[in-house]
Design a protein around this motif. Structure first.
Motif, short mmCIF file in Angstrom:
data_model
loop_
_atom_site.label_atom_id
_atom_site.label_comp_id
_atom_site.label_asym_id
_atom_site.label_seq_id
_atom_site.Cartn_x
_atom_site.Cartn_y
_atom_site.Cartn_z
N LEU A 55 -37.94 -10.16 20.47
CA LEU A 55 -37.16 -9.47 21.24
C LEU A 55 -35.97 -10.09 21.48
O LEU A 55 -34.66 -9.59 21.55
N SER A 56 -35.65 -11.39 21.43
CA SER A 56 -34.70 -12.41 21.65
C SER A 56 -33.67 -12.29 20.20
O SER A 56 -32.73 -12.62 20.31
N PRO A 71 -36.76 -0.07 20.79
CA PRO A 71 -35.93 -1.22 20.65
C PRO A 71 -34.82 -0.98 21.29
O PRO A 71 -34.33 -1.90 21.84
N THR A 72 -34.14 0.02 21.03
CA THR A 72 -32.55 0.08 21.59
C THR A 72 -32.98 -0.03 23.11
O THR A 72 -31.86 -0.44 23.68
N GLY A 73 -34.02 0.73 23.58
CA GLY A 73 -33.93 0.74 25.16
C GLY A 73 -33.97 -0.79 25.78
O GLY A 73 -33.55 -1.09 26.73
N ALA A 97 -34.42 3.74 30.14
CA ALA A 97 -34.39 3.48 28.75
C ALA A 97 -35.40 2.41 28.28
O ALA A 97 -35.97 2.36 27.37
N TYR A 98 -35.52 1.27 29.03
CA TYR A 98 -36.43 0.22 28.68
C TYR A 98 -37.77 0.84 28.58
O TYR A 98 -38.59 0.49 27.87
N HIS A 103 -28.00 -5.90 29.35
CA HIS A 103 -27.55 -5.76 30.95
C HIS A 103 -27.89 -6.84 31.57
O HIS A 103 -27.09 -7.33 32.50
N CYS A 104 -29.15 -7.31 31.53
CA CYS A 104 -29.50 -8.41 32.39
C CYS A 104 -28.53 -9.88 32.10
O CYS A 104 -28.39 -10.52 33.00
#
Length: 227
Positions: A8-9, A199-201, A193-194, A208-209
């Motif tokens: 994810l990173s 993947p986009t969400g 969305a998450y 955002h974080c």
């Protein structure tokens, strides 16, 4: 061994956003090895973050959020090694006076599997930056139940605990929750969305974080950009 957080990173835009957030935090904590931060400065930042976080949920959570802020640094020492105990203590502090005494320390979860996943996420070794770990833990705790329980406040506190424990914000002087509040309704939209798992969400949530950390650094009582 797989490392999903590391994957994810590496999503598009995440490495640069994480680097920018870390740089903003480091500006505030310049010369962090030598600079002493008075306890009252940390307390002021933690109080501001607690109040911002509670304001996102409702006034009934303000006293508990403030109580939780007074132990957040201590709980941060537990969040990656014994997260179940850290979450239980955090919930007991947060929910006192809002839920029955018998329910204190028992984090409500619509899906117990998700709660177990949070605990595993927090204890699993990973090569991902701490900010990514914090962002995913934040979202997963927030999504433990659809409504009630102060999950949003608890989730933002867990995020901050990870940032403190990892050394991103070792003195707890970043007002990260204010960064979440600043985007208004977009916070809930990005969390939703998450929750879709796309993947986009997920990427947009991490971005955002990262921005919330950057904004929280700018609002730090140490002076933010002026430090």
């Amino acid at each position: 061994m797989t490392d999903p957080l590391l994957d994810l990173s590496r999503l598009e835009g995440v490495p640069s956003a994480v680097a920018a957030a870390r740089a903003a935090a480091d500006v505030v904590l310049r010369d962090r090895g030598a600079r002493r931060v008075p306890a009252e400065v940390s307390a002021r930042a933690l109080l501001a973050s607690a109040r911002a976080s509670a304001a996102m949920e409702g006034p009934e959570w303000d006293p508990g959020a403030v109580r939780l802020s007074t132990e957040l640094i201590d709980l941060a020492e537990m969040i990656r090694s014994t997260p179940a105990q850290a979450l239980a203590r955090a919930h007991a502090l947060l929910a006192r006076g809002v839920v029955d005494d018998e329910s204190l320390g028992r984090v409500p979860a619509d899906d117990p599997t998700r709660l177990q996943g949070v605990l595993e996420l927090l204890t699993a070794p990973t090569g991902a930056p701490a900010l990514v770990v914090a962002a995913i833990a934040h979202a997963e705790v927030a999504l433990l139940a659809d409504t009630g329980g102060g999950h949003g406040v608890l989730a933002r506190a867990v995020e901050h605990m990870v940032l403190v424990q990892s050394g991103v914000d070792p003195r707890a002087v970043l007002v990260v929750a204010e960064g979440h509040r600043a985007v208004g309704a977009a916070y809930a939209e990005r969390l939703a969305a998450y929750a879709t798992g796309t993947p986009t969400g997920v990427r947009d949530w991490i971005l955002h974080c990262a921005q919330a950390v950057t904004h929280g650094a700018e609002l730090s009582p140490l002076g933010g950009k002026r430090a």
